[in-house]
Design a protein around this motif. Structure first.
Motif, PDB file in Angstrom:
ATOM      1  N   TYR A  37      -1.845   4.081  -5.578  1.00  0.00           N
ATOM      2  CA  TYR A  37      -2.013   4.462  -4.177  1.00  0.00           C
ATOM      3  C   TYR A  37      -3.399   5.071  -3.925  1.00  0.00           C
ATOM      4  CZ  TYR A  37      -1.200   6.849   0.256  1.00  0.00           C
ATOM      5  OH  TYR A  37      -1.301   7.298   1.556  1.00  0.00           O
ATOM      6  N   ARG A  38      -3.835   5.966  -4.794  1.00  0.00           N
ATOM      7  CA  ARG A  38      -5.115   6.647  -4.577  1.00  0.00           C
ATOM      8  C   ARG A  38      -6.310   5.738  -4.834  1.00  0.00           C
ATOM      9  NH1 ARG A  38      -1.124   9.590  -5.141  1.00  0.00           N
ATOM     10  NH2 ARG A  38      -0.939  11.781  -4.474  1.00  0.00           N
ATOM     11  N   ILE A  42      -3.854  -2.242  -8.035  1.00  0.00           N
ATOM     12  CA  ILE A  42      -2.566  -2.689  -8.561  1.00  0.00           C
ATOM     13  C   ILE A  42      -2.362  -2.043  -9.927  1.00  0.00           C
ATOM     14  CG2 ILE A  42      -1.170  -4.651  -9.312  1.00  0.00           C
ATOM     15  CD1 ILE A  42      -2.804  -6.407  -7.442  1.00  0.00           C
ATOM     16  N   VAL A  43      -1.230  -1.384 -10.114  1.00  0.00           N
ATOM     17  CA  VAL A  43      -0.862  -0.786 -11.403  1.00  0.00           C
ATOM     18  C   VAL A  43       0.589  -1.125 -11.675  1.00  0.00           C
ATOM     19  CG1 VAL A  43      -0.586   1.338 -12.725  1.00  0.00           C
ATOM     20  CG2 VAL A  43      -2.515   1.111 -11.132  1.00  0.00           C
ATOM     21  N   ASP A  53       1.358  -2.166  -5.773  1.00  0.00           N
ATOM     22  CA  ASP A  53       0.221  -2.889  -5.188  1.00  0.00           C
ATOM     23  C   ASP A  53      -0.193  -2.208  -3.880  1.00  0.00           C
ATOM     24  OD1 ASP A  53      -1.646  -4.590  -4.156  1.00  0.00           O
ATOM     25  OD2 ASP A  53      -0.391  -6.399  -4.268  1.00  0.00           O
ATOM     26  N   TYR A  54      -1.369  -1.587  -3.896  1.00  0.00           N
ATOM     27  CA  TYR A  54      -1.906  -0.938  -2.700  1.00  0.00           C
ATOM     28  C   TYR A  54      -3.277  -1.509  -2.342  1.00  0.00           C
ATOM     29  CZ  TYR A  54       1.825   2.514  -2.931  1.00  0.00           C
ATOM     30  OH  TYR A  54       3.058   3.128  -2.925  1.00  0.00           O
ATOM     31  N   THR A  55      -3.445  -2.782  -2.630  1.00  0.00           N
ATOM     32  CA  THR A  55      -4.741  -3.400  -2.342  1.00  0.00           C
ATOM     33  C   THR A  55      -5.020  -3.504  -0.846  1.00  0.00           C
ATOM     34  OG1 THR A  55      -3.643  -5.564  -2.534  1.00  0.00           O
ATOM     35  CG2 THR A  55      -4.796  -4.722  -4.487  1.00  0.00           C
ATOM     36  N   ARG A  56      -3.981  -3.391  -0.029  1.00  0.00           N
ATOM     37  CA  ARG A  56      -4.206  -3.444   1.418  1.00  0.00           C
ATOM     38  C   ARG A  56      -4.561  -2.072   2.002  1.00  0.00           C
ATOM     39  NH1 ARG A  56       1.031  -6.373   3.750  1.00  0.00           N
ATOM     40  NH2 ARG A  56       1.989  -4.929   2.243  1.00  0.00           N
TER      41      ARG A  56
END
Length: 407
Positions: A37-38, A42-43, A53-56
């Motif tokens: 998130y930070r 992607i982790v 997935d926080y690529t957006r």
């Protein structure tokens, strides 16, 4: 604006009870989710198989991992690092990581912001033996209540494990410096002070005029009062705001009041009341000073009206004239008619006469007494001469037009 706060990441969401939030988010709390998130990346969590997935995610400026000396190479890889953190913690309510959230000053370039945060992260890594995964985010252009900010700055998240990292991996013993009842507050105070020092160094290097003070507002205000800086003390007389968090912010922007939003509104109202109180006090003090000055002017005007007009030639004339008139009339029985002409002539040359008398140690009053006495003696001599002439008249001269021949 100075800001540094310490949070922690726990599998159960912490003592404040975040299980409901976890259910809404569709996942539990984990170090891998927090890192994804930070960082806006992607982790994959190897323990649960969940892909975070926080690529957006928007407004991610820079991410980086700094490690302590002697750290294994895998610690510089985000997914490997935070899966190792998850593997080191067995408890279902384990505290997985600590996090510093810091505000960055306005006016720095992106490179200067990175260098400033990296300086703090490396200092933490070196002191505590912890890898620090930091991310710089652009602030939301809107305030918590939905209003638009005038200036949009940046902030940074510094995520770090709870166990020291050695060349062999994470320590078997969890570090206590951030969580111990005695050590924890000392550690936080130390890093708050260090962040102020680091920030001031970088702001000075960048040519910015802003400077930070890590102390509480009340302590800063007391210091300003001791220095006599009343303007600074007045500005510091306010309550600090509270950080309401993403969940409460989202509700507030939908028009739903929250506990933290209401608390912030109360603080804003109290601070506005304090500002109005200071403004009212300044106005009252100004009016009191003006009224005092007007009273002084009226008193001076009334006093001037009761005083005789001073001499245009010499300020000592008033005292001389007052003493002279009293002595001439009441001590030497001289009439005003007799005094008028000599006094006018004396006034015209008074300054020169008084200077000479002053050289002999005489005051205006002493000089007045001497002049009155001298004028009285001169008047008596004149009267005596006139009396003598009246008692022994001279015979008329032969060529006088009034002379008459003897019979």
């Amino acid at each position: 604006m100075y800001r540094m706060e310490l949070n922690y990441i726990s599998r159960d969401g912490g003592k404040k009870g975040k299980q409901r939030d976890a259910a809404k988010q569709g996942h539990g709390f984990s170090a891998t989710a927090a890192a994804a998130y930070r960082s806006g990346g992607i982790v994959t969590d190897h323990r649960t198989g969940e892909v975070h997935d926080y690529t957006r995610k928007r407004r991610i400026g820079h991410t980086e991992i700094v490690v302590p000396p002697g750290a294994p190479s895998w610690a510089s890889h985000r997914e490997a690092l935070w899966n190792a953190v998850e593997a080191a913690e067995a408890r279902k309510d384990a505290r997985l990581a600590h996090e510093f959230i810091v505000a960055l000053p306005y006016g720095l370039t992106k490179e200067q912001e990175i260098e400033m945060v990296r300086d703090l992260a490396q200092s933490i890594a070196d002191r505590h033996g912890l890898p620090v995964d930091f991310a710089i985010h652009k602030d939301d252009p809107k305030k918590w209540d939905g209003s638009v900010k005038g200036i949009v700055g940046s902030h940074a998240h510094l995520l770090m494990p709870t166990r020291e990292l050695t060349p062999e991996g994470f320590s078997k013993v969890k570090g206590r410096e951030f969580i111990d009842r005695k050590l924890g507050p000392k550690t936080l105070r130390y890093w708050r002070e260090q962040w102020a020092l680091i920030g001031n160094t970088h702001m000075e290097r960048a040519g910015l005029g802003e400077r930070w003070d890590h102390r509480t507002l009340s302590v800063q205000r007391e210091d300003a009062l001791e220095r006599g800086d009343l303007a600074a003390a007045e500005e510091l007389d306010r309550l600090p705001g509270v950080h309401i968090g993403a969940a409460a912010t989202a509700l507030e922007r939908q028009g739903i009041d929250t506990y933290w939003g209401n608390l912030n509104r109360i603080i804003l109202a109290k601070n506005a009341e304090r500002r109005l109180g200071h403004e009212r006090k300044r106005i009252e003090e100004s009016m009191a000073a003006l009224e005092h000055r007007l009273a002084e002017l009226r008193a001076a005007q009334e006093a001037d009206a009761t005083q005789p007009e001073p001499s245009d030639d010499d300020p000592r004339w008033a005292a001389f004239e007052r003493t002279f008139m009293h002595a001439a009339q009441f001590e030497h029985d001289l009439s005003l008619t007799v005094l008028a002409a000599p006094l006018a002539g004396l006034k015209a040359r008074f300054a020169a006469y008084m200077d000479t008398a002053a050289e002999q140690g005489m005051t205006p009053e002493m000089f007045a007494q001497a002049c009155a006495k001298g004028m009285a003696e001169q008047d008596r001599r004149a009267m005596q001469e006139q009396a003598a002439r009246d008692a022994d008249p001279q015979p008329p001269q032969e060529d006088s037009p009034v002379a008459t021949p003897a019979p």
